[in-house]
Each structure stands twice: as structure tokens, then as C-alpha cells.
Design an enzyme around this catalytic site. Sequence first.
Site, PDB file in Angstrom:
ATOM      1  N   TYR A   1      72.292  79.494  67.506  1.00 10.77           N
ATOM      2  CA  TYR A   1      72.065  79.804  66.095  1.00 10.77           C
ATOM      3  C   TYR A   1      71.140  78.771  65.461  1.00 10.77           C
ATOM      4  O   TYR A   1      71.334  77.574  65.609  1.00 10.77           O
ATOM      5  CB  TYR A   1      73.388  79.773  65.316  1.00 10.77           C
ATOM      6  CG  TYR A   1      74.292  80.953  65.561  1.00 10.77           C
ATOM      7  CD1 TYR A   1      73.885  82.249  65.257  1.00 10.77           C
ATOM      8  CD2 TYR A   1      75.574  80.758  66.070  1.00 10.77           C
ATOM      9  CE1 TYR A   1      74.734  83.325  65.467  1.00 10.77           C
ATOM     10  CE2 TYR A   1      76.430  81.823  66.279  1.00 10.77           C
ATOM     11  CZ  TYR A   1      75.998  83.114  65.976  1.00 10.77           C
ATOM     12  OH  TYR A   1      76.841  84.162  66.188  1.00 10.77           O
TER      13      TYR A   1
ATOM     14  N   ARG B   1     100.995  54.630  50.627  1.00 10.12           N
ATOM     15  CA  ARG B   1     101.153  56.072  50.809  1.00 10.12           C
ATOM     16  C   ARG B   1     102.627  56.345  50.526  1.00 10.12           C
ATOM     17  O   ARG B   1     103.005  56.391  49.366  1.00 10.12           O
ATOM     18  CB  ARG B   1     100.699  56.477  52.222  1.00 10.12           C
ATOM     19  CG  ARG B   1     100.456  57.949  52.394  1.00 10.12           C
ATOM     20  CD  ARG B   1      99.948  58.314  53.779  1.00 10.12           C
ATOM     21  NE  ARG B   1     100.854  57.914  54.847  1.00 10.12           N
ATOM     22  CZ  ARG B   1     100.667  58.167  56.144  1.00 10.12           C
ATOM     23  NH1 ARG B   1      99.585  58.811  56.536  1.00 10.12           N
ATOM     24  NH2 ARG B   1     101.534  57.787  57.057  1.00 10.12           N
TER      25      ARG B   1
ATOM     26  N   MET C   1      81.473  80.039  67.685  1.00  9.01           N
ATOM     27  CA  MET C   1      82.921  80.268  67.623  1.00  9.01           C
ATOM     28  C   MET C   1      83.554  80.327  69.012  1.00  9.01           C
ATOM     29  O   MET C   1      84.628  79.775  69.243  1.00  9.01           O
ATOM     30  CB  MET C   1      83.218  81.555  66.857  1.00  9.01           C
ATOM     31  CG  MET C   1      84.697  81.712  66.532  1.00  9.01           C
ATOM     32  SD  MET C   1      85.074  83.250  65.683  1.00  9.01           S
ATOM     33  CE  MET C   1      84.282  83.015  64.102  1.00  9.01           C
TER      34      MET C   1
ATOM     35  N   LYS D   1     105.134  65.071  66.136  1.00  8.81           N
ATOM     36  CA  LYS D   1     104.765  65.938  65.002  1.00  8.81           C
ATOM     37  C   LYS D   1     103.493  66.734  65.327  1.00  8.81           C
ATOM     38  O   LYS D   1     102.781  66.406  66.288  1.00  8.81           O
ATOM     39  CB  LYS D   1     104.543  65.073  63.760  1.00  8.81           C
ATOM     40  CG  LYS D   1     103.412  64.075  63.927  1.00  8.81           C
ATOM     41  CD  LYS D   1     103.425  63.011  62.845  1.00  8.81           C
ATOM     42  CE  LYS D   1     102.263  62.043  63.042  1.00  8.81           C
ATOM     43  NZ  LYS D   1     102.395  60.844  62.195  1.00  8.81           N
TER      44      LYS D   1
HETATM   45  C1  LIG Z   1     102.272  59.682  63.009  1.00 13.98           C
HETATM   46  C2  LIG Z   1     103.124  58.479  62.781  1.00 13.98           C
HETATM   47  C3  LIG Z   1     103.327  57.522  63.783  1.00 13.98           C
HETATM   48  C4  LIG Z   1     102.590  57.546  65.115  1.00 13.98           C
HETATM   49  O1  LIG Z   1     101.336  56.939  64.954  1.00 13.98           O
HETATM   50  P1  LIG Z   1     100.304  56.785  66.183  1.00 13.98           P
HETATM   51  O2  LIG Z   1      99.157  56.062  65.594  1.00 13.98           O
HETATM   52  O3  LIG Z   1      99.961  58.153  66.616  1.00 13.98           O
HETATM   53  O4  LIG Z   1     101.034  56.009  67.223  1.00 13.98           O
HETATM   54  C5  LIG Z   1     104.228  56.496  63.531  1.00 13.98           C
HETATM   55  N1  LIG Z   1     104.865  56.410  62.347  1.00 13.98           N
HETATM   56  C6  LIG Z   1     104.670  57.293  61.358  1.00 13.98           C
HETATM   57  C7  LIG Z   1     105.401  57.129  60.064  1.00 13.98           C
HETATM   58  C8  LIG Z   1     103.788  58.339  61.531  1.00 13.98           C
HETATM   59  O5  LIG Z   1     103.581  59.209  60.528  1.00 13.98           O
END
Ligand SMILES: *Cc1c(COP(=O)(O)O)cnc(C)c1O
Length: 362
Positions: free
Chosen positions: A258, A129, A306, A35
Site C-alpha cells: 500500500y 499512580r 492487515m 494479567k
Molecule cells: C504488571 C505488574 C507487575 C509485573 O511487572 P513486570 O515489569 O512485568 O515484571 C508487578 N506489579 C504490579 C503492581 C503490576 O501491575
Amino acid sequence: MTFGARAVIRLGALKHNLKVIRERAPGTRVMAVIKANAYGHGMLEVAKTLADADSLAVARISEARVLREADIDSPIVILEGVFTGEELDMAIDAGFEIVVHCIEQFELLEQLESGRLTVWLKVDTGMNRLGFRVSDAEALIDRARECRAIGKLRLMSHLANANDRQDDKTADQLSLFQSIADGFDGDVSIANSPGLFGWPDSIPKPSGDIWIRPGISLYGISPFDETSGADLGLRPVMQLESRLISVKTINAGDPVGYGGTWEAEQDSIIGVVAAGYGDGYSRFLPSGTPVLVNNRRVPLAGGVSMDMIAVDLGPGASDKVGDPVLLWGDGLPVEEIARYAGTIPYQLVCGVLNREPSMVVD
Ligand SMILES: *Cc1c(COP(=O)(O)O)cnc(C)c1O
């Protein structure tokens, strides 16, 4: 040669990490989590390189569609599931596996006459969650068995505190999940990277297959605060590189950048690096954060702008314009840089902006 910050993505390291992960959890199946543009590493290249993972997981259907449109034919799991009839049809057509975590998604499925979808029913074992209450799980499983849209039914949950190996909550979540998995006839999944590396013996043993869901560890990054990826046998996949674009002498007492938040304690040489928050190098990184110039650690001097940062090369330094700089990667773990920024390495790699296209190497 580019004079700008650029992520170099090492596919060989990615393959190596998948192998290490498989060795950690023999007999399990791997759902590789890609993702958020594969945690900033480039989703398509990563997906192609991980073709022999058992499936790929993304958060949203928009990400899954990009993968299918690029002819990635691995099974793809949508971790947040789908929310409209249109998205559901799309998931069926493309053969996506979906997570169902709330009653609205469940009822959407029940409106269909057929579908043969692979559905991951998500139960909430303590993270609060996504997911159904544990006390509702049994009834929902029975109800799902009646649902004509569902082909394979699988179970999943997510760990909230596994990044802290001292935290008892993980054992509680695992045993709660085990109690549901015990009576369940199908595949199950709970372990993310910290679960997999921190609790290797506690993955539930169901009658179906066990799936692990590694994300951050695939990219060679440790999920734990106190260890680096190298301690776990992993190799960093991303190198954030740039070059010096200016080298100049300054006098003791001269402010840099800055607001003049950093002042030279002695006569010294300042190097300017073409990397800033516009490239994803966090503005929360303070003076003193290590940067590798010609493989030598030097401190960040002054605030991150930046497009640029300044580093104190030290009196007598012989570094020149064009010399290589590493912001994080091999020899300078992103885990360490994240501590300086008061964040987690996940956020730093996800935040790389690829202003210069990333470079993919073996
Ligand atoms: C992002 C995610 C993972 C992966 O978690 P990591 O800590 O990056 O290994 C696994 N399961 C779900 C549901 C996630 O959202």
C-alpha cells in the site's frame, strides 16, 4: 500446518524462567503476574504451568474469576482491587487476595463485619499512580488492624523507573518503602521484574516474607532497554510464527505494498508472509525490520497490512511457498522488534490476537 501467524507457547521455557527468577531472589516468595492473558501468552495454560509459584496476580476480578472457574486453586491477587460490595463478596467467596489502594476501597472493607481477607495495602512511594501517601501509611495500618474484614495485612508498592538501571529514583523508592516496612509486622512486596534483576540487594527486609512480582521476565523477556532476556539467562516463551504464502520476482524500482512506501533497489525476490496487524504484528514496524525466513534475517519491505507483510528475500533466493517464518522468538528477540516499532516488548506480546489458536508445546 497452518498458513497464518500463530503464537507457539513453550511451557518448558516458562518453567525455566521461573527457576532463574527464584535463583535471583533466594528466600523470597513469587507472585507470578499473569494479567492481560498472561501478557498475551494464554492465562490458563500459563497459570497451570506456574502452579508452584507461591501466588498468581491479575489486574481485575474478571480475570481472577476465569482462573477459579477453571479450577486453578493457587492464591490469586487482584492488583487493582475491588470496587463494589458485590465484587468484595465475590472475592471473599473465592478466597482472592485484594490490593487496597484508595480510601473508597478501604471504606468498603470497613462496612463488613467479618471476612478474613488477605489484603495488600498499597503505598505510593513515588510512581503517583495507585496507592496511599507514605505519610498516611502508619495511620492506615493501625486502622486496618481494627478492620474485621481483614485477616492478613500485607504491604506493597510499585517501582516507576526500575527499567532504567541508571535512574536514582528506584533507590529513593526502595528506601522509602524500607522505612515503612521496618516497623511493619507482615509480608511486603515491591520488586517487579526490573526491580528484581536490577536491584537484587535492595529488596526490603521485614519481619514477614518478601514477595517478588515478576511479570515480563517469566515470559523470557528483558525488562531493560539495553539487555535481552538471553543476557539474563531467560528463554523466550512465545514464538510468533507464520509461513510464506507467495514468492515472486520484482524489478529494480518496483514499489511494494500500500502506498508504495518501499521500492526495490535492484531486481529481487519478494516473499509474502501471512502475518499482519490483524494478527498483532504492529503496523508501526517500518521497512527494514528483521524477519527470519528459513532462519535467515531478511528485511520487511513496505508497510504492514492487515493479513500480510512483504519481505525482500534478495536476488537468487530459493525460498518457497510454505517455508517457515519467525516474526519474533528464539533468534529474533521481541525486545529487538519492539525497538523497531518504537514501543516496548510488553505491548507486542500483549497485542497478539490469536487469530489462529496458539499452539502450546513443552
Ligand atoms: C504488571 C505488574 C507487575 C509485573 O511487572 P513486570 O515489569 O512485568 O515484571 C508487578 N506489579 C504490579 C503492581 C503490576 O501491575
